[in-house]
Enzyme design. Structure first.
Site, PDB file in Angstrom:
ATOM      1  N   HIS A 290       1.552   3.983  -3.552  1.00  0.00           N
ATOM      2  CA  HIS A 290       2.090   5.200  -2.948  1.00  0.00           C
ATOM      3  C   HIS A 290       1.604   6.397  -3.759  1.00  0.00           C
ATOM      4  O   HIS A 290       1.932   6.521  -4.940  1.00  0.00           O
ATOM      5  CB  HIS A 290       3.613   5.131  -2.945  1.00  0.00           C
ATOM      6  CG  HIS A 290       4.271   6.272  -2.234  1.00  0.00           C
ATOM      7  ND1 HIS A 290       4.222   6.411  -0.866  1.00  0.00           N
ATOM      8  CD2 HIS A 290       4.977   7.339  -2.690  1.00  0.00           C
ATOM      9  CE1 HIS A 290       4.883   7.508  -0.524  1.00  0.00           C
ATOM     10  NE2 HIS A 290       5.341   8.094  -1.608  1.00  0.00           N
ATOM     11  N   ASP A 292       1.849  10.306  -3.730  1.00  0.00           N
ATOM     12  CA  ASP A 292       2.410  11.507  -3.120  1.00  0.00           C
ATOM     13  C   ASP A 292       1.298  12.555  -3.036  1.00  0.00           C
ATOM     14  O   ASP A 292       0.693  12.913  -4.040  1.00  0.00           O
ATOM     15  CB  ASP A 292       3.615  12.001  -3.922  1.00  0.00           C
ATOM     16  CG  ASP A 292       4.834  11.134  -3.664  1.00  0.00           C
ATOM     17  OD1 ASP A 292       5.085  10.826  -2.485  1.00  0.00           O
ATOM     18  OD2 ASP A 292       5.515  10.738  -4.623  1.00  0.00           O
ATOM     19  N   ASP A 402       8.678   6.213   1.941  1.00  0.00           N
ATOM     20  CA  ASP A 402       9.363   7.149   1.043  1.00  0.00           C
ATOM     21  C   ASP A 402       9.926   8.383   1.740  1.00  0.00           C
ATOM     22  O   ASP A 402      10.571   9.211   1.119  1.00  0.00           O
ATOM     23  CB  ASP A 402       8.373   7.586  -0.060  1.00  0.00           C
ATOM     24  CG  ASP A 402       9.055   8.331  -1.197  1.00  0.00           C
ATOM     25  OD1 ASP A 402      10.240   8.060  -1.444  1.00  0.00           O
ATOM     26  OD2 ASP A 402       8.403   9.176  -1.835  1.00  0.00           O
ATOM     27  N   HIS A 615       5.750  14.591   2.823  1.00  0.00           N
ATOM     28  CA  HIS A 615       7.191  14.412   2.591  1.00  0.00           C
ATOM     29  C   HIS A 615       7.739  14.970   1.276  1.00  0.00           C
ATOM     30  O   HIS A 615       8.945  14.832   1.007  1.00  0.00           O
ATOM     31  CB  HIS A 615       7.604  12.948   2.773  1.00  0.00           C
ATOM     32  CG  HIS A 615       7.067  11.996   1.745  1.00  0.00           C
ATOM     33  ND1 HIS A 615       6.005  11.161   2.008  1.00  0.00           N
ATOM     34  CD2 HIS A 615       7.430  11.742   0.471  1.00  0.00           C
ATOM     35  CE1 HIS A 615       5.752  10.434   0.931  1.00  0.00           C
ATOM     36  NE2 HIS A 615       6.600  10.763  -0.011  1.00  0.00           N
TER      37      HIS A 615
HETATM   38 ZN   LIG Z   1       6.565   9.812  -1.854  1.00  0.00          ZN
END
Ligand SMILES: [Zn+2]
Length: 1084
Positions: A290, A292, A402, A615
């Site tokens: 993951h 971001d 997430d 997000h």
């Molecule tokens: Zn995230």
């Protein structure tokens, strides 16, 4: 009777006399003893840790270091960086400040005594991230720092005794940025990172393997139920390993013996063969990383994180053939292609082999609460087209592990974008109620469903611990239907992905399952799609998966509907701008053959807007640097957008400026008629009425325009009225709102509408993310210090109120009422409303500003606009599930209606709302100090309105809110009558709940497509997207007037043609399910 019983003889050697006392193991002491074997600290030089390496070379004889430090926090390319002079440096030097980059040139020579060792690694630790590049500029290996992923396996050619050169690009940030005194604290701009290790190391591979053996068997001892024989056996195996190691003095021979002991428990786990065999495995492990797209670091760092993380995965796959790795976010793939073409090609070859799996089908892992409907559509359009164009495949699983809650129409949009599956786990973070399912069918407002799996291990960044595998069953909530689950492992959030340790641990877990049992069997080598395909097969064969209807409301992070107001405002404004450009540009291509549909520029704008919906970006949970980035990008979006809009209006024949003597007209880009009185600066007051597409200016005298009036009463109150409402403003708040026709007071006795209220806002931990339920206890009314009349009519009246929040913060609100142009047919036309515009100077700390509308309306549910529909949520706190929704997300409106009457609150840029009892509350601004110390400080402007209506919630609210966000555009046109039919051409007639939401040209049209991602298909078409907005079956016609449409098809969001629709005159008949989204391809 009876058979022959053979006597069981006592064992010949069982001693007659007890030789010595033997005690029962004191369990807690023996468990604690296990730590001694692999811990650092006082026993480190005597335990297994002392045996991990067989040799080490450091210092400039073997590792010669020089460095180039680019100025101004620049992140130069390899070529640029290596063209500079490098100066000598050494282990011990510190580099900084935060976010700076340093390029190291490393000349490495393997000393003779290490050349024949089995495994040679280069260990490098600057306690920051880095990327290792070959001498000729190929990025090959990412480094994490702080003891984590600090090793690079030396290629065999380095064993030749010669010096070999490579480079390391050091980034002065940790995996989680540069938080000052805590991960989510704002970054410390002045951090320095010390180079503490630059060594050639010979690894004792058997000692390393024993380390993992001991770890996992030790976990079995600790984590299997202590009343199980399997736990006891594991403990004895571990103790036996320790005793053997001590007895043999930790020699290499002893280490091999210790591994033999471990094998009694794990079996042979030294290769991927451990996964051979076809015993049923409940847990499908899939590697994931993951990243971001921005969070505690800016986009520029993400680009490097992607290259670091994914190059490591490609490398790992070569050493661990069982590894299957999936990664989402087309944007990250695009960055990789742009900035790291060599890594992109490597990824591409792994995708071809099937081990690297693009997943998710969206542009980024976006927020799903706040983006508009069409934004959600384009996340899929841009995502799926990228994946199809570059890898030859679309995704079938929507992947949002997430994101902060999931809006109710996602299953429908997934199905319309070629996806039948959805993966997340975020609801495991709920801090009030425990979500009851792990595998279930998630159903949208229109009834569409996807199969949803929430990993029972409750993480998307599992470290592949024994416990993660165990929890994959123990926390599985849907085992009545199916016990299988996904285990998503790999370092994440800041990137990283699986490590060799994760893979070694999983091999041992599998070994234990096969050899000892009790632990759920984990399998590798399957894809996420394989996992979901098995569930779908099961459903086909009759398994009835549980259903969950409507939104997956996330019971945490409720502050994200409000934090970083400016970013949210930009999102709303750019969505409306994009709508108008696509609509007008489509019409322009019909009118003017020489006009070029600005696909490339629209792609830029959409990709930018979609990126900002990431997000941690749109929700407001990123650091200040990220908002500097997004502000800059939005600025480009608006600049490009304004130009595109002007170009399209040019092509439609409008004048560029307002100075000509040509007739003044208003351009209405909404697909229905509007009636508005408009007071444009520098113009005579005008009324624009009954127009669809193009509305001509009419002198108000020519109309039956009811004027608005204002008076100040003797008591110092102001009374504003038009022919629909009488509004009393007393002490700066609305104390009465009287609806003439309904003969009804809207504000309850003693109620104060437009009252600004301030709350103390200190959530338990996640400041920018959360507002906690107890903030409601701290409600404080903010008194108005001054109010005065601003507009006296006749077309608009207004009162200005001034509120001092504190020494540094204030609000100036204009409460206004416009003349009503709907006289005589109020019931069918848009009702009038009281408009409020607040200018806020906001300099608070951990406070929450809201504005209240108490209304004399009673219902146990309120309605909120969501993408392509309406969500109803409780207005009471009956159960903990109801109470958890004390702050919710809405789009352009929220509504509280009872039988026969209701009130809508409209807004132009807000998303947070609450309705408790009869109190409607619009959330305006928050003031969190982490991770952005300056979030929302400064000047803000927001428009909102209170719109009472006779009858229940209906299309009047839907339309008024849309119009509220889409002011008429005033222009001059030499021949309005010539262009009016085209501007009014596209519309939907019939049920008023039908909304023609989007009009655009086909992505692959011969005169539109760029051919950059997908091949140009040829032909020309208009795509028209319609939805049913209120929740009832609706019939009508999609009409196109003079536009030369030859054929019409239903299509999906990706614009694949579906069934042909019979053209009937200048339109087609349409019918939609409640809340259905339906797209049509009109072939030109
Ligand atoms: Zn995230």
């Amino acid at each position: 009777m009876g058979g022959e019983t053979k006597p069981v003889m006592p064992a010949a050697h069982f001693p007659r006399l007890a030789e010595r006392p033997v005690g029962k193991q004191i369990s807690s002491i023996y468990y604690d003893r296990l730590r001694q074997f692999t811990s650092t600290g006082q026993y480190e030089s005597h335990n297994l840790m002392a045996k991990m390496y067989e040799g080490r070379a450091s210092g400039s004889d073997w590792v010669k270091l020089s460095v180039y430090s680019p100025p101004n926090l620049a992140r130069p390319t390899f070529d640029e960086a290596t063209s500079h002079e490098f100066r000598d440096t050494h282990v011990g030097e510190a580099f900084g400040p935060s976010w700076s980059t340093h390029w190291f040139k490393i000349k490495l020579t393997v000393p003779a005594e290490l050349r024949d060792k089995e495994l040679l690694e280069f260990h490098w630790d600057t306690h920051s991230e880095g990327m290792l590049w070959t001498e000729d500029g190929v990025p090959i290996h990412g480094l994490t720092g702080n003891g984590e992923r600090t090793e690079w396996i030396l290629p065999d050619e380095y064993r030749d005794g010669e010096a070999h050169t490579f480079y390391i690009e050091m980034a002065c940030n940790g995996m989680f940025g540069n938080g000052d005194g805590g991960t989510i604290q704002p970054p410390d701009p002045n951090r320095y990172f010390q180079l503490t290790e630059a060594d050639v190391v010979a690894v004792n591979t058997e000692a390393r393997a024993l380390y993992i053996d001991f770890w996992i068997v030790g976990d079995a001892a600790r984590e299997f139920p202590h009343d199980s024989s399997e736990a006891h056996e594991a403990l004895q195996i571990c103790l036996s390993i320790m005793d053997t190691f001590i007895a043999g003095g930790g020699s290499n021979k002893t280490i091999k013996e210790c591994r033999e002991i471990a094998r009694k428990y794990t079996g042979n786990v030294d290769s991927a063969k451990v996964y051979d065999g076809d015993k049923e495995a409940l847990v499908t492990a899939i590697g994931h990383c993951h990243i971001d797209t921005c969070w505690l670091w800016p986009w520029a760092e993400t680009k490097r994180k992607v290259a670091r993380s994914w190059s490591n995965q490609c490398d790992l796959m070569e050493r661990y053939p069982e590894l299957n790795f999936c990664c989402s976010q087309a944007q990250q793939y695009k960055w990789l292609k742009m900035y790291y073409p060599a890594v992109f090609d490597r990824v591409k070859s792994k995708v071809k082999q099937g081990t690297f799996q693009p997943i998710g089908g969206s542009w980024v892992e976006h927020d799903t609460n706040m983006p508009g409907g069409e934004s959600l559509v384009r996340q899929f359009v841009y995502g799926q087209r990228f994946f199809e164009g570059h890898f030859g495949q679309r995704c079938t699983t929507f992947w949002l592990p997430d994101t902060f809650g999931y809006s109710s129409q996602l299953p429908q949009l997934c199905r319309l974008a070629g996806m039948t599956r959805f993966f997340t786990q975020k609801l495991s973070w709920n801090n009030i109620n425990n979500f009851p399912h792990t595998t279930f069918n998630w159903v949208a407002l229109d009834g569409s469903q996807v199969i949803c799996h929430m990993a029972p291990s409750e993480t998307y960044t599992a470290s592949a611990h024994f416990g993660d595998v165990k929890r994959s069953v123990t926390q599985h909530k849907s085992m009545d239907q199916d016990a299988t689950s996904l285990l998503v492992f790999g370092k994440g959030d800041g990137g990283g992905g699986p490590t060799w340790e994760h893979l070694e641990k999983l091999r041992r877990c599998r070994g234990i399952s096969d050899n000892v049992g009790l632990l759920p069997r984990v399998k590798m080598g399957d894809t996420v799609d394989d996992f979901f395909a098995r569930l779908e097969k099961k459903a086909e064969a009759g398994t009835k998966f549980v259903t969950w209807f409507g939104e997956l409301y996330f019971e945490l992070h409720r502050g994200t509907y409000t934090t970083q107001a400016n970013n949210k405002r930009n999102n709303r404004k750019s969505e409306f701008l994009l709508h108008d450009i696509e609509y007008l540009a489509t019409l322009a291509t019909i009118k003017d053959e020489s006009y070029r549909y600005p696909k490339k520029e629209l792609d830029f704008m959409w990709e930018a807007v979609l990126l900002c919906q990431f997000h941690d970006c749109l929700p407001g949970s990123a650091i200040e640097m990220c908002y500097d980035d997004s502000d800059k990008l939005y600025k480009e979006v608006f600049k490009t957008g304004e130009k595109l809009l002007a170009d399209a209006l040019d092509a439609l024949g409008f004048d560029r400026d307002m100075s000509s003597n040509n007739p003044t007209v208003a351009v209405n880009t909404l697909p229905w008629q509007r009636e508005e009185a408009l007071l444009a600066p520098g113009m005579r007051p005008g009324v624009f009425k009954d127009g669809h597409g193009l509305m001509e200016w009419q002198h108000p005298c020519a109309q039956n325009l009811e004027v608005a009036t204002i008076e100040e009463t003797s008591g110092g109150d102001y009374v504003l009225s038009n022919d629909q409402f009488k509004v009393t403003v007393s002490d700066g708040v609305i104390t009465s709102l009287y609806d003439y026709e309904a003969d009804r007071e809207v504000i309850p006795k003693g109620g104060k509408a437009a009252q600004l209220v301030l709350f103390d806002d200190k959530p338990l931990f996640w400041q920018a993310w959360d507002v906690e339920v107890y903030h409601l206890e701290s409600r404080t009314e903010l008194p108005v210090s001054k109010s005065f009349i601003k507009d006296r009519g006749p077309y608009r009246v207004s009162v200005v109120t001034e509120t001092q929040i504190s020494e540094n913060s204030w609000v100036r609100t204009t409460i206004s009422l416009a003349a009503s142009v709907t006289s005589g047919k109020r019931r069918t036309a848009a009702p009038s409303y009281v408009e409020l515009e607040s200018e806020v100077e906001w300099r608070e700390s951990m406070k929450f500003l809201k504005v209240e509308f108490p209304v004399d309306v009673r219902n146990t549910e309120a309605s909120y606009e969501t993408q392509f529909g309406v969500v109803r949520r409780p207005t009471h706190y009956n159960t903990s599930w109801d109470m958890a929704k004390f702050e919710v997300c809405c789009h352009k409106w929220a509504d509280l209606s009872e039988h026969g009457y209701g009130v809508s609150v409209l807004n132009d840029s807000k998303y947070g709302f609450a309705t408790a009892g009869n109190m409607m509350r619009l959330s305006l601004l928050r003031a969190p100090k982490a991770p952005d110390a300056h979030a929302d400080m400064g000047r803000h402007s927001v428009r909102y309105a209170i719109m009472p209506h006779q009858g229940g919630l209906d299309h009047r609210t839907v339309r008024a809110a849309r119009a509220f966000n889409s002011p008429l555009k005033l222009r001059k046109h030499p021949e309005p009558h010539a262009v009016a039919p085209l501007l009014a051409a596209l519309k939907v007639t019939g049920a008023p709940a039908l909304v023609l939401d989007t009009v655009k040209r086909g992505e692959d049209d011969e005169d539109v497509a760029t051919g950059e991602t997908m091949p140009v298909k040829g032909g020309r078409c208009i795509v028209a997207r319609v939805y049913e907005s209120l929740g009832g079956k609706a019939r009508g016609r999609l009409e196109w007037g003079p536009i030369p449409v030859k054929k019409a098809y239903v299509c999906n969001l990706l614009e694949d043609e579906g069934e042909k629709v019979e053209v009937n005159g200048e339109g087609i008949a349409i019918e939609l399910r409640p809340f259905e989204v339906k797209s049509f391809k009109l072939v030109l």
